[in-house]
Design a protein around this motif. Sequence first.
Motif, mmCIF file in Angstrom:
data_model
loop_
_atom_site.group_PDB
_atom_site.id
_atom_site.type_symbol
_atom_site.label_atom_id
_atom_site.label_comp_id
_atom_site.label_asym_id
_atom_site.label_seq_id
_atom_site.Cartn_x
_atom_site.Cartn_y
_atom_site.Cartn_z
ATOM 1 N N UNK A 196 -4.581 1.923 8.396
ATOM 2 C CA UNK A 196 -3.610 1.337 7.482
ATOM 3 C C UNK A 196 -3.454 -0.160 7.677
ATOM 4 N N UNK A 197 -3.523 -0.616 8.921
ATOM 5 C CA UNK A 197 -3.425 -2.043 9.174
ATOM 6 C C UNK A 197 -4.552 -2.821 8.526
ATOM 7 N N UNK B 108 3.503 -2.894 9.069
ATOM 8 C CA UNK B 108 3.583 -1.471 8.740
ATOM 9 C C UNK B 108 4.956 -1.037 8.212
ATOM 10 N N UNK B 109 6.079 -1.564 8.744
ATOM 11 C CA UNK B 109 7.367 -1.146 8.177
ATOM 12 C C UNK B 109 7.504 -1.422 6.679
ATOM 13 N N UNK B 110 6.710 -2.367 6.153
ATOM 14 C CA UNK B 110 6.741 -2.640 4.722
ATOM 15 C C UNK B 110 5.793 -1.721 3.956
ATOM 16 N N UNK B 111 4.501 -1.682 4.369
ATOM 17 C CA UNK B 111 3.553 -0.912 3.562
ATOM 18 C C UNK B 111 3.770 0.596 3.690
ATOM 19 N N UNK B 112 4.301 1.040 4.834
ATOM 20 C CA UNK B 112 4.475 2.477 5.024
ATOM 21 C C UNK B 112 5.574 3.059 4.134
ATOM 22 N N UNK C 141 -0.779 -8.666 -1.067
ATOM 23 C CA UNK C 141 -1.166 -7.551 -0.200
ATOM 24 C C UNK C 141 -2.655 -7.277 -0.381
ATOM 25 N N UNK C 142 -3.459 -7.944 0.424
ATOM 26 C CA UNK C 142 -4.906 -7.798 0.334
ATOM 27 C C UNK C 142 -5.455 -7.232 1.635
ATOM 28 N N UNK C 143 -6.659 -6.722 1.572
ATOM 29 C CA UNK C 143 -7.260 -5.999 2.685
ATOM 30 C C UNK C 143 -7.798 -6.945 3.755
ATOM 31 N N UNK D 173 -4.709 5.874 6.517
ATOM 32 C CA UNK D 173 -4.239 6.276 5.197
ATOM 33 C C UNK D 173 -5.371 6.974 4.456
ATOM 34 N N UNK D 174 -4.982 7.962 3.632
ATOM 35 C CA UNK D 174 -5.975 8.706 2.869
ATOM 36 C C UNK D 174 -6.429 7.883 1.670
ATOM 37 N N UNK D 175 -7.729 7.770 1.506
ATOM 38 C CA UNK D 175 -8.333 7.032 0.394
ATOM 39 C C UNK D 175 -9.367 7.920 -0.280
#
Length: 280
Positions: free
Chosen positions: A23-24, A32-36, A223-225, A47-49
């Motif tokens: 996920x990171x 993580x507290x934001x995206x989760x 929010x980019x990878x 995360x499932x993709x």
Amino acid sequence: METLQIDDLKFTWLRGGVTHLDGGAMFGVVPKPLWSRKYPSNDNNQIQLRTDPILIQWEGQNILVESGLGNNKMDEKQKRNYGALEESKVDEDLQSLGLTPEDIDYILMTHLHFDHACGLTKQENDGFVSAFPNAKIVSSKIEWDEMRNPNIRSRNTYWKENWEAITNQVIIFEGEWSLGPIRMVHTGGHSDGHSILVIETGEQLLIHMADIMPTHAHQNVLWVLAFDDYPMDSISAKQKWMKIGLEKNAWFLFYHDAIYRAVKWEQDGKKIAATIEREK
């Protein structure tokens, strides 16, 4: 299988496999507290993709967007590292629609990383052959060139077994390529040759931003990878196409999202207005 009918275009999501990635890495510098809050993770912070191709049927033509994970491309170590718990069932899904791989006319490849391109070829005897022998496979020239000559960073994701058997099927473009209402637009960002799909029919607009917005949780333009080779290009492309899409009440289509197949946001981009949910 989930479907979406817009005028004379029919979209059907096929089962191309699944990965589970960190996920990171998938949310870069976002804590993580934001995206989760927006996308769940497992106990290993993965995360499932999904890797689910979109079949577009238009005027008697069968057009595949991406190709899935394929089958028997990964060894056990790769399956473990990428969380590849399910391989492709594209052939079975096509069969249920009365189609075969030979019936696919075009495959539109936004980019050629292994999780998008493994389904392009299949094992036969001691080598690989095209999985869709009659299809024209469309890619940006930049992406196709890097696929065959990867650099030290990209060589782990551009696999020769995914391209050597299809070289005579590939159509390359620079800038844009179109087929009726469907446009492929080169954006860069996630990879140097990355492209998106822009589909306009009547008053309707649909956008598939591929891996510059792999899930609905990546809607924020910042929010980019961590995987992105050129993150500022990803941000710039997202700014442009999110603005256009929100103004025109567009459907945003997904290949990787494990929750939604497609989403519409309200014009301010803060709330989801409509969805097509993936059947669990």
